[in-house]
Write a protein that holds these residues in place. Sequence first.
Motif, PDB file in Angstrom:
ATOM      1  N   THR A  77      36.321   2.695  70.393  1.00 37.70           N
ATOM      2  CA  THR A  77      36.718   3.219  71.702  1.00 37.70           C
ATOM      3  C   THR A  77      37.545   2.178  72.447  1.00 37.70           C
ATOM      4  OG1 THR A  77      34.693   4.538  71.839  1.00 37.70           O
ATOM      5  CG2 THR A  77      35.889   4.167  73.888  1.00 37.70           C
ATOM      6  N   TYR A  82      39.762   5.811  68.181  1.00 38.20           N
ATOM      7  CA  TYR A  82      38.772   6.887  68.128  1.00 38.20           C
ATOM      8  C   TYR A  82      39.360   8.232  68.547  1.00 38.20           C
ATOM      9  CZ  TYR A  82      33.673   7.649  67.601  1.00 38.20           C
ATOM     10  OH  TYR A  82      32.419   8.009  67.160  1.00 38.20           O
ATOM     11  N   MET A  86      37.975  14.946  72.287  1.00 38.18           N
ATOM     12  CA  MET A  86      36.684  15.109  71.627  1.00 38.18           C
ATOM     13  C   MET A  86      36.769  15.835  70.285  1.00 38.18           C
ATOM     14  SD  MET A  86      34.303  17.539  73.975  1.00 38.18           S
ATOM     15  CE  MET A  86      34.553  19.292  74.069  1.00 38.18           C
ATOM     16  N   LYS A  87      37.795  16.674  70.122  1.00 38.17           N
ATOM     17  CA  LYS A  87      37.935  17.350  68.829  1.00 38.17           C
ATOM     18  C   LYS A  87      38.422  16.377  67.755  1.00 38.17           C
ATOM     19  CE  LYS A  87      38.045  22.254  69.609  1.00 38.17           C
ATOM     20  NZ  LYS A  87      38.666  23.535  69.204  1.00 38.17           N
ATOM     21  N   ARG A  89      37.814  13.239  67.867  1.00 36.89           N
ATOM     22  CA  ARG A  89      36.658  12.390  67.621  1.00 36.89           C
ATOM     23  C   ARG A  89      35.694  13.046  66.638  1.00 36.89           C
ATOM     24  NH1 ARG A  89      36.346  10.742  72.872  1.00 36.89           N
ATOM     25  NH2 ARG A  89      34.609  12.150  73.296  1.00 36.89           N
ATOM     26  N   ALA A  90      35.540  14.366  66.748  1.00 38.07           N
ATOM     27  CA  ALA A  90      34.649  15.086  65.835  1.00 38.07           C
ATOM     28  C   ALA A  90      35.123  14.940  64.393  1.00 38.07           C
ATOM     29  CB  ALA A  90      34.561  16.560  66.216  1.00 38.07           C
ATOM     30  N   LEU A  91      36.425  15.090  64.184  1.00 30.73           N
ATOM     31  CA  LEU A  91      36.964  14.934  62.830  1.00 30.73           C
ATOM     32  C   LEU A  91      36.781  13.492  62.353  1.00 30.73           C
ATOM     33  CD1 LEU A  91      40.324  16.958  63.014  1.00 30.73           C
ATOM     34  CD2 LEU A  91      38.113  17.718  62.141  1.00 30.73           C
ATOM     35  N   ASP A  93      34.576  11.366  63.273  1.00 32.47           N
ATOM     36  CA  ASP A  93      33.152  11.161  62.971  1.00 32.47           C
ATOM     37  C   ASP A  93      32.770  11.796  61.640  1.00 32.47           C
ATOM     38  OD1 ASP A  93      31.846  11.404  66.386  1.00 32.47           O
ATOM     39  OD2 ASP A  93      32.423   9.648  65.194  1.00 32.47           O
ATOM     40  N   MET A  94      33.220  13.008  61.425  1.00 28.10           N
ATOM     41  CA  MET A  94      32.882  13.707  60.180  1.00 28.10           C
ATOM     42  C   MET A  94      33.368  12.895  58.982  1.00 28.10           C
ATOM     43  SD  MET A  94      33.431  17.728  59.303  1.00 28.10           S
ATOM     44  CE  MET A  94      35.203  17.841  59.479  1.00 28.10           C
TER      45      MET A  94
ATOM     46  N   VAL B  66      30.541  19.252  59.675  1.00 28.75           N
ATOM     47  CA  VAL B  66      29.400  18.760  58.910  1.00 28.75           C
ATOM     48  C   VAL B  66      29.149  17.319  59.328  1.00 28.75           C
ATOM     49  CG1 VAL B  66      29.792  20.261  56.933  1.00 28.75           C
ATOM     50  CG2 VAL B  66      30.817  17.982  56.963  1.00 28.75           C
ATOM     51  N   ALA B  70      28.307  13.579  63.538  1.00 28.19           N
ATOM     52  CA  ALA B  70      29.555  14.148  64.049  1.00 28.19           C
ATOM     53  C   ALA B  70      29.240  15.338  64.955  1.00 28.19           C
ATOM     54  CB  ALA B  70      30.454  14.585  62.895  1.00 28.19           C
TER      55      ALA B  70
END
Lengths: 223, 222
Positions: A77, A82, A86-87, A89-91, A93-94, B66, B70
């Motif tokens: 961050t 990062y 937020m979308k 970030r989701a990818l 993170d995944m 998934v 996340a």
Amino acid sequence: MAGKPKLHYFNGRGRMECIRWLLAAAGVEFEEKFIEQPEDLDKLKNDGSLMFQQVPMVEIDGMKLVQTRAILNYVATKYNLYGKDMKERALIDMYSEGVADLGEMILLLPLCPPDQKDAKIAQIKQSITNRYLPAFEKVLKSHGQDYLVGNKLSKADIHLVELLYYVEELDPSLLASFPLLKGLKARVSNLPAVKKFLQPGSQRKPPMDEKNLEEAKRIFRIK
Amino acid sequence: MAGKPILHYFNGRGRMECIRWLLAAAGVEFEEKFIEKPEDLDKLKNDGSLMFQQVPMVEIDGMKLVQTRAILNYIATKHNLYGKDMKERALIDMYSEGVADLGEMIMHLPLCPPAEKDAKLTLIREKTTNRYLPAFENVLKSHGQDYLVGNKLSRADIHLVELLYYVEELDPSLLASFPLLKALKARVSNLPAVKKFLQPGSQRKPPTDEKKIEEARKAFKF
């Protein structure tokens, strides 16, 4: 703002290496205080420096952060690795978590009982070839961009490229059928800060050898 | 914006339960599609719905996400349960990861070979009493506030309280010397959305039945 981040760990890859990679790729200079004896670890514990009595611990911006992911998320961050929302970030993170799952298997390999090792290695190679590398190759193929998310370098690229080096150490042929991943590895390796980190003499740690493993077991009192 | 999130998992706690808790505590209604036979899982794999061929998977806002963390990170951000700035987020992450470490040990207990189970249980009790609960009790003690971070409910409180329920299931006496944690548990349990989730008939899943886990193990080969 405090000085350079200070990393507390033993002199080996373990759970700190991904943090070293991220800081290095972000162009952040850091110091390391190596735990060499069990007593060094005890001192940190008794100081109250380790929230759960464990390392990695990183002193950064007035905090004594433990837990690898807490540290990685903060560093990412802070240095804009990062994603932009937020979308993204989701990818990120995944993808990062997928890398972490495979990375964990490889990390724990030295602790595997000798009679189970060959089977474990075979299982890991299978996961690499059939599950993880195809998943990431597919992401790059789907958008044709230079980086995994948002057409911009993020922690996901750095974690993945670090992992690809470990895959290559395990067996270089595993990368053979993944041209886009090879392209990413080369591209990220060529970024000035990463290139520097890949040179001999940097703070990057070598593969664990028998001596290193014995040292880790001794310090962390693992049987 | 798409409809309600759809959760794809087995009809059990496993790695999806913390997601159910977080959504519930955030007051978010969600649907569940249970994987009951190997064919159900195969279908998801063949559909290309599972990036790493694994569940949990949550359909949310046009994504098929998934990886537990996340999913949790996204939900927490979306519903303002992730602190107000990056330093608060660091604390929340540190605390959440500690909860996850203990939670992982407890989750794996039913899968433990019978010969190793007593030793494993002893280890879990020891870590609960000497490592994890004191760490969190100290946080609450240090600032005297109602919640772990920033004087406001965050995912850290929700994950911790969920864990405290599992600790209580294991052995209620483990919580005895942690008054501030007991108070946090009561306080969070009393929030309307959490209170509702704790009632019978909610989407909260019961403790894992060892027999069920053996069956799932054989069917799904893990």
